[in-house]
Structures are given as C-alpha cells and as structure tokens.
Enzyme design. Structure first.
Site, PDB file in Angstrom:
ATOM      1  N   PRO A 188       0.803  -1.202   0.000  1.00 22.08           N
ATOM      2  CA  PRO A 188       0.000   0.000   0.000  1.00 22.08           C
ATOM      3  C   PRO A 188       0.837   1.254   0.000  1.00 22.08           C
ATOM      4  O   PRO A 188       1.807   1.368   0.746  1.00 22.08           O
ATOM      5  CB  PRO A 188      -0.774  -0.109   1.316  1.00 22.08           C
ATOM      6  CG  PRO A 188      -0.046  -1.095   2.135  1.00 22.08           C
ATOM      7  CD  PRO A 188       1.035  -1.691   1.350  1.00 22.08           C
ATOM      8  N   GLU A 189       0.435   2.177  -0.818  1.00 23.38           N
ATOM      9  CA  GLU A 189       1.034   3.500  -0.799  1.00 23.38           C
ATOM     10  C   GLU A 189       0.025   4.421  -0.116  1.00 23.38           C
ATOM     11  O   GLU A 189      -0.945   3.944   0.456  1.00 23.38           O
ATOM     12  CB  GLU A 189       1.381   3.918  -2.242  1.00 23.38           C
ATOM     13  CG  GLU A 189       2.287   2.878  -2.930  1.00 23.38           C
ATOM     14  CD  GLU A 189       2.708   3.221  -4.351  1.00 23.38           C
ATOM     15  OE1 GLU A 189       2.833   4.409  -4.666  1.00 23.38           O
ATOM     16  OE2 GLU A 189       2.904   2.287  -5.134  1.00 23.38           O
TER      17      GLU A 189
END
Length: 276
Positions: A2-3
């Site tokens: 996840p960013e």
DNA sequence: CGGGCGGCCTGGAGGC
DNA sequence: TGCCTCCAGGCCGCCC
C-alpha cells in the site's frame, strides 16, 4: 503493497466503524514481523481503551485511543487490516487480532511480515525514529513545486527515486512514482538537477491528482489490497504506465511502447516516446 | 551526505 | 505434477 492512497482508503473505511469502539484485548499470534511486535507493551497500552480518532501519516495508520495512546500500524507490502464479525475463523498469516467490545474483531494479516505494529503516547510520534525523518504530506497546502525544487538542491540522482524518498515527500511508492512521471512526461532517469521550476510545479500537481484519483477509486488492488471491509480498489484499471510493459501508450498511441526498466532494484514503467 | 544495494519474508506466476 | 527462478505495493541499514 500500500502506498498513501491505499492507507487513506483504509483509514476512511475504518473511521466510522471504529470510532467509539473499545478494545477489550489483543492476541498476538506471530510477533516476528520484520520488527518484532512489542507484545506486552501493546497489550498494556491498548486494553480497555476507546478509539477516539483515526489519522494517517505517510503510509502509517494511526489509531488514537483514549488516554493519549496511539496505535501505529504499517501494512508493509502485503498487510491487510479488516474488521470482521467475532465468529469469523482465523485465516492464514493472521498475526494480530484486536478484540472489540462490540464482539467484532480487527484483524491484521500479513504473509510477508514486512508490516509493523506498535503503540506509544501520541506526543512521542513526531520524535519516533520511524517518523522523525518524514517529509511533507502531499495534501498539505504547503506542498508545492518549490518544496520539491528546494529539496533537490545539491542532488543529482534520478527523479524516480527522489519522488519515492519519504524525507522529500511522503506517500509516493513504486506504482504512483511511475504514474506521476508519465503524467508529467518526465523520463524516470532524468537527474533532479535538470528539472525546471515549471516542471517541479507540474510534478507537485500530478502527485496530488494521481494520489487523489486513486483514493477516489478505492486504491489500487494488484493482488491483495482491500479496505477495512474487504472491498478491493479499482484504480488498477486507470494505471497508465505501471505494469503495462509492452502495451500501447495511452498518450502517443504507439503500440508496445511502454517500457520496463529497473532503478534501485525497483521496476519503473514509462513511455520513451513521451517522457524526456 | 547522497545514493545504490542487499536483506527481510511468503506466495504466485511462468518456464521447463 | 513438480521444481526452479523471478517477481511483488516498503523500508532500513550498510556500504562507497
């Protein structure tokens, strides 16, 4: 995995469902994440405390508890945090389970174990070693092209790595760095010393629009990302560069033009006809 | 000090 | 079917 967009999507999905909820206990099944979970401290800090807020800093999810304690979670590459009914059977790699007063559970699953979980007094976050060096948030109004230009002074490395440097600006990971450079038509290998003021402004703008659109579309689910309810994102269908090696460029239309290169050990995708 | 690289882990995909 | 290699969204610490 996840960013920034994925963590923000997760935060927004959990916020209305966790606010006011009380953590009755925590089960740490596998404490051996890349950085070991401080089991006893965690249990002592969170047990019996009510959730009073959910925030995000960079790619960290911060769950504020009554009494000034903050629960810090990072999903690493493969982490998933979901809210499930109490009777849900555990799944593989479910390392930590928070038991809630409502009977539901907040469970943390992370096959690769690059995630991180710890707790600390809220006022200690800013000085904590994981947070002290972090740069500006992309949605902070103070984040401008000039911030990027000033951070680049004295540097000459490639712009792709620069965008992923969390001490410059937080939240931009490997997917969105390629997307931002595609949008701004900048070659990922271009030195930050050779980028004009105008282009820095365009980069700052693209960081916000790309991340903002990804949030609006529920994040990017390449493999296993979901929000707190288990919903997949759909920004992956909007990716213009990332993962599209050998496919046609959406801008110039050239068939097979999207290329994959490796920079600092990470894949970068770009169109050599459009990006200079 | 900037920047590149290896390492941390498991699992899925693809080649043979 | 099975084995092997490569690859994966993050991040730190160690080098030069």
């Amino acid at each position: 995995m996840p960013e920034l967009p994925e963590v923000e999507v997760l935060r927004r999905s959990l916020e209305p469902r966790l606010m006011g909820e009380t953590i009755e206990g925590v089960t740490v099944r596998v404490p051996a994440l890349r950085e070991p979970i401080p089991k006893a401290r965690l249990a002592r800090d969170v047990t019996g405390r009510q959730v009073v807020g959910l925030r995000r800093r960079a790619k960290y999810l911060l769950i504020d508890l009554a009494g000034g304690i903050t629960l810090v979670l990072h999903l690493g590459m493969s982490g998933r945090l979901t809210l499930v009914p109490g009777e849900t059977p555990p799944e593989a790699h479910e390392h930590v389970v928070f038991h809630l007063a409502s009977g539901r559970r907040l469970r943390f699953r992370d096959p690769r174990r690059f995630g991180q979980i710890f707790s600390l007094p809220g006022e200690e976050i800013a000085g904590h070693r994981r947070f002290a060096h972090l740069g500006i948030e992309p949605f902070d109004p103070a984040f401008t092209g000039d911030c990027l230009r000033r951070s680049a002074l004295g540097r000459r490395g490639p712009v792709k790595a620069f965008l992923m440097d969390a001490s410059v600006v937080v939240g931009v990971g490997n997917i969105y760095a390629s997307e931002v450079l595609f949008q701004t038509r900048i070659h990922p290998r271009r030195s930050v010393a050779r980028i004009s003021r105008q282009r820095w402004e365009a980069v700052a703008e693209a960081v916000r629009t790309v991340l903002g659109e990804a949030i609006a579309e529920g994040g990017t689910t390449l493999n296993d990302f979901t929000d707190g309810e288990g919903n997949r994102g759909y920004f992956q269908v909007s990716l213009a560069a990332y993962g599209r090696e050998g496919e046609a460029c959406h801008r110039c239309g050239e068939g097979g033009s999207i290329r994959r290169i490796v920079q600092a050990g990470r894949s970068t995708f770009y169109c050599p006809r459009c990006q200079h």
